[in-house]
Design a protein around this motif. Structure first.
Motif, PDB file in Angstrom:
ATOM      1  N   UNK A  44       0.842  -1.191   0.000  1.00 52.48           N
ATOM      2  CA  UNK A  44       0.000   0.000   0.000  1.00 52.48           C
ATOM      3  C   UNK A  44       0.877   1.241   0.000  1.00 52.48           C
ATOM      4  N   UNK A  45       0.457   2.201  -0.806  1.00 46.27           N
ATOM      5  CA  UNK A  45       1.239   3.436  -0.919  1.00 46.27           C
ATOM      6  C   UNK A  45       0.305   4.581  -0.605  1.00 46.27           C
ATOM      7  N   UNK A  46       0.728   5.424   0.318  1.00 43.91           N
ATOM      8  CA  UNK A  46      -0.147   6.550   0.622  1.00 43.91           C
ATOM      9  C   UNK A  46       0.065   7.643  -0.410  1.00 43.91           C
ATOM     10  N   UNK A  47      -1.027   8.138  -0.935  1.00 42.67           N
ATOM     11  CA  UNK A  47      -0.949   9.150  -1.982  1.00 42.67           C
ATOM     12  C   UNK A  47      -0.877  10.539  -1.349  1.00 42.67           C
TER      13      UNK A  47
ATOM     14  N   UNK B   7      -7.722   3.987  -9.672  1.00 41.75           N
ATOM     15  CA  UNK B   7      -7.219   4.967 -10.631  1.00 41.75           C
ATOM     16  C   UNK B   7      -6.655   4.186 -11.811  1.00 41.75           C
TER      17      UNK B   7
ATOM     18  N   UNK C 245      -5.230   5.620   0.063  1.00 48.69           N
ATOM     19  CA  UNK C 245      -4.020   4.829  -0.151  1.00 48.69           C
ATOM     20  C   UNK C 245      -4.220   4.063  -1.454  1.00 48.69           C
ATOM     21  N   UNK C 246      -3.118   3.866  -2.162  1.00 43.19           N
ATOM     22  CA  UNK C 246      -3.169   3.110  -3.427  1.00 43.19           C
ATOM     23  C   UNK C 246      -2.634   1.708  -3.170  1.00 43.19           C
ATOM     24  N   UNK C 247      -3.296   0.711  -3.737  1.00 46.61           N
ATOM     25  CA  UNK C 247      -2.949  -0.678  -3.458  1.00 46.61           C
ATOM     26  C   UNK C 247      -2.477  -1.387  -4.726  1.00 46.61           C
ATOM     27  N   UNK C 248      -1.284  -1.977  -4.605  1.00 45.53           N
ATOM     28  CA  UNK C 248      -0.718  -2.781  -5.696  1.00 45.53           C
ATOM     29  C   UNK C 248      -0.663  -4.225  -5.207  1.00 45.53           C
TER      30      UNK C 248
ATOM     31  N   UNK D  87      -3.825   2.798 -12.287  1.00 44.97           N
ATOM     32  CA  UNK D  87      -2.957   1.659 -11.970  1.00 44.97           C
ATOM     33  C   UNK D  87      -3.379   0.852 -10.762  1.00 44.97           C
ATOM     34  N   UNK D  88      -4.007   1.518  -9.804  1.00 42.94           N
ATOM     35  CA  UNK D  88      -4.154   0.904  -8.478  1.00 42.94           C
ATOM     36  C   UNK D  88      -5.590   0.902  -7.964  1.00 42.94           C
ATOM     37  N   UNK D  89      -5.802   0.012  -6.997  1.00 42.31           N
ATOM     38  CA  UNK D  89      -7.007   0.076  -6.184  1.00 42.31           C
ATOM     39  C   UNK D  89      -6.833   1.276  -5.257  1.00 42.31           C
ATOM     40  N   UNK D  90      -7.957   1.941  -4.964  1.00 48.92           N
ATOM     41  CA  UNK D  90      -7.876   3.032  -3.993  1.00 48.92           C
ATOM     42  C   UNK D  90      -8.727   2.690  -2.789  1.00 48.92           C
ATOM     43  N   UNK D  91      -8.156   2.902  -1.621  1.00 44.53           N
ATOM     44  CA  UNK D  91      -8.863   2.580  -0.384  1.00 44.53           C
ATOM     45  C   UNK D  91      -8.702   3.748   0.575  1.00 44.53           C
ATOM     46  N   UNK D  92      -9.560   3.824   1.603  1.00 46.50           N
ATOM     47  CA  UNK D  92      -9.374   4.872   2.605  1.00 46.50           C
ATOM     48  C   UNK D  92      -7.951   4.801   3.174  1.00 46.50           C
ATOM     49  N   UNK D  93      -7.408   5.937   3.528  1.00 44.84           N
ATOM     50  CA  UNK D  93      -6.002   6.021   3.929  1.00 44.84           C
ATOM     51  C   UNK D  93      -5.619   4.951   4.945  1.00 44.84           C
ATOM     52  N   UNK D  94      -4.501   4.297   4.658  1.00 40.03           N
ATOM     53  CA  UNK D  94      -3.961   3.332   5.604  1.00 40.03           C
ATOM     54  C   UNK D  94      -3.069   4.098   6.551  1.00 40.03           C
TER      55      UNK D  94
END
Lengths: 490, 96
Positions: free
Chosen positions: A136-139, B84, A147-150, B86-93
């Protein structure tokens, strides 16, 4: 408040990414660094109705590692679901092993090359095979709260190696990691690249403080996110000091606080609090109904044992005992990896001089590898060609400084040592001529003779200088020896 | 074995489920019934029965380490509630 002495108690959980082409339960590739979300399928995305199938290679690489760590291999092993919600874990559980891991009860011996601690046997509780989570990468951009998930990494096979809390200093923890990494590279089971996350380390740390009322233990903290050997060492050192300060402030001891997870922040050089660890029961482990157990036979275990080559600890001993290398030289060579050891063995055999070969590998060869940042596989002088040079050194035809000149020339050509010597115009000085030269020098320098006679052997050095001026090809060691003999016989 | 309201609250939290007071009462009733139903099993004498790890009598279903094609990224992201390019977007981790 007064200062009390304390002992740091450390156990490590190391996650090793295994060198497989595909994931643990599906046949998606495990390559590092590909564009996000291009290595997924219904299984690793956790789609309903998909069925995982165990990667055979991952299981046997795990067994090879476990055997090399002196672990026992139970005949029966199974996989369990460890339930928790995290966005990089699409299934809502991690497939791991709970009560029947694939290996248990082993050890790894560590010792310090710099005498930082006494040699220690670190016992291993278990090594079990589980799947990795995604990333997970915080945007940070545009203030978006997402957060963006790869999920490329999701499902990559991991071997989790859990030690007993047997280590007593940050230096020991670092040494354990380094020895473990070396072992894993000898076994060829992992890339062990800490930057890419193929070798990761969490540390469970607390203190045993000797107070006036006996020994107390501080609450256990798990430190995560230590991505280099140095950060393992610094993270633990920082955490020890922090726990001591917190204990002085609050007096809280083990059992009075839940287990805490803290992340190591490498840029700030501090640990920071993360989520409170859920109680282990909250993971609600239960056997994974989608995966069937694995049963192995004695014969299979024996076959895997046979695949294991000579390991670092055994090689160090052999280089010391059979090859007469110093502890230091043996360490340096073995710690560089199996390829350099093989180069050394070939060189020693061809040159017929184990110690000389050891000194050259540890000295000149390693210096070039480090300077040019290359591996021994790309080293321009193969063992056979270097052996010819060492034979000339051993026979006294070349002194060490000339040998280094020849060595330097050989690095940039394919010529043999003998040809390079001719090209450089180095000639062996005839023994008779050398003795005659020494005789002349001794006769010419009465003062030096007197010095030597009165016990100052070092004075003979001046004669070596003069001999070199007369004939640049003389071997300084031989000049020294012959001159001393002449003087002593006067 | 019985189940308290607190047990249900805890399980709900772990499962990230939210109930109002009324819902929690209902859920507790339902779960107590389920537990009691399953509890019937403990009436059996299992003294000499080996615990089993799996419902099927099958072992060693292992696959060779040979890559197969993955989904395209478009297909992988298709069901995501938020995404988006490229990625899944989820509430901030949070945390790290």
């Amino acid at each position: 408040m007064s200062e009390f002495s304390y002992e740091i108690v450390i156990g490590l959980e190391v996650h090793v990414q295994l060198k497989t082409k595909t994931k643990l339960f599906c046949r998606c590739r495990t390559e590092f660094g590909n564009p996000p979300n291009t290595q997924t399928c219904p299984v690793c995305l956790g789609m309903p109705g998909s069925l995982p199938v165990m990667n055979k290679k991952a299981y046997f690489l795990s067994m090879r590692t476990a055997l090399a760590l002196n672990c026992g291999i139970p005949k029966f092993t199974k996989w369990d679901r460890k339930n928790y919600f995290y966005p990089d874990l699409p299934k809502g559980y991690q497939t791991s092993q709970f009560d029947l891991p694939m290996s248990e009860e082993g050890y790894l011996d560590i010792k310090s090359t710099k005498d930082e601690f006494e040699p220690r046997r670190v016992r291993i509780i278990r090594a079990h095979l589980e799947e990795d989570a995604g990333k997970s990468m915080h945007d940070e951009a545009a203030g978006k709260g997402d957060s963006r998930i790869d999920l490329n990494r999701t499902g990559t096979p991991l071997l989790e190696i859990v030690s007993y809390p047997d280590m007593r200093s940050a230096a020991e923890a670092k040494a354990y990691m380094q020895e473990l990494r070396l072992l894993l590279t000898y076994l060829d089971v992992s890339d062990c690249n800490m930057q890419e996350g193929s070798l990761r380390c969490d540390a469970n740390v607390n203190l045993h403080i000797t107070t006036d009322d006996g020994v107390i233990a501080t609450p256990i903290v798990e430190i995560k996110n230590m991505n280099s050997f140095r950060s393992v060492e610094r993270g633990i050192e920082y955490e020890a000091k922090r726990q001591y300060d917190v204990w002085q402030e609050t007096g809280k001891v083990l059992g009075e606080l839940p287990k805490q997870t803290r992340g190591w922040d490498d840029s700030a050089q501090v640990t920071r609090s993360q989520r409170e660890k859920e109680e282990s029961a909250d993971y609600r482990y239960f056997p994974c109904p989608d995966l069937v157990p694995v049963i192995v036979t004695d014969q299979q275990i024996e076959e895997v044992r046979q695949e294991i080559g000579e390991l670092p600890s055994a090689l160090r001993e052999r280089l010391q005992n059979e090859f007469g290398l110093t502890v230091y030289t043996a360490d340096v060579i073995v710690n560089q990896g199996l390829s350099l050891v093989e180069y050394y063995l070939e060189l020693a055999a061809a040159a017929g001089d184990n110690k000389l070969a050891g000194n050259w590998v540890q000295g000149e060869v390693l210096r070039i590898l480090n300077d040019q940042e290359i591996e021994i596989e790309d080293f321009p002088i193969d063992a056979g060609r270097l052996a010819e040079l060492l034979k000339l050194v051993q026979a006294g035809d070349l002194d060490s400084s000339k040998a280094k000149d020849v060595f330097a020339a050989m690095l940039t050509s394919d010529s043999s040592a003998a040809d390079v010597i001719k090209e450089l115009g180095i000639e062996k000085v005839d023994e008779g001529a050398l003795e005659a030269l020494c005789q002349v020098l001794v006769e010419r320098n009465q003062r030096i003779v007197d010095d030597v006679k009165s016990g100052n052997e070092k004075a003979v050095g001046a004669l070596i200088g003069q001999a070199k001026k007369e004939n640049p090809n003389v071997n300084p060691g031989q000049v020294r020896q012959i001159c001393l003999e002449i003087i002593n016989n006067l | 074995m019985s189940l308290t309201r607190q047990d249900v609250e805890k399980v709900a939290l772990l499962a990230r489920l939210k109930f109002n007071e009324d819902g929690l009462d209902k859920m507790t009733d339902h779960m107590v019934q389920i537990i009691q139903y399953v509890d019937k099993l403990s009436e059996l004498d299992t003294e000499d029965v080996q615990p089993m790890a799996h419902a099927l009598d099958i072992y060693n279903a292992l696959a060779e380490d040979e890559p197969r094609p993955s989904l395209s990224r478009e297909d992988a992201l298709k069901n995501a509630p938020k995404r988006d390019e490229e990625c899944f977007r989820v509430p901030a981790v949070l945390g790290e």
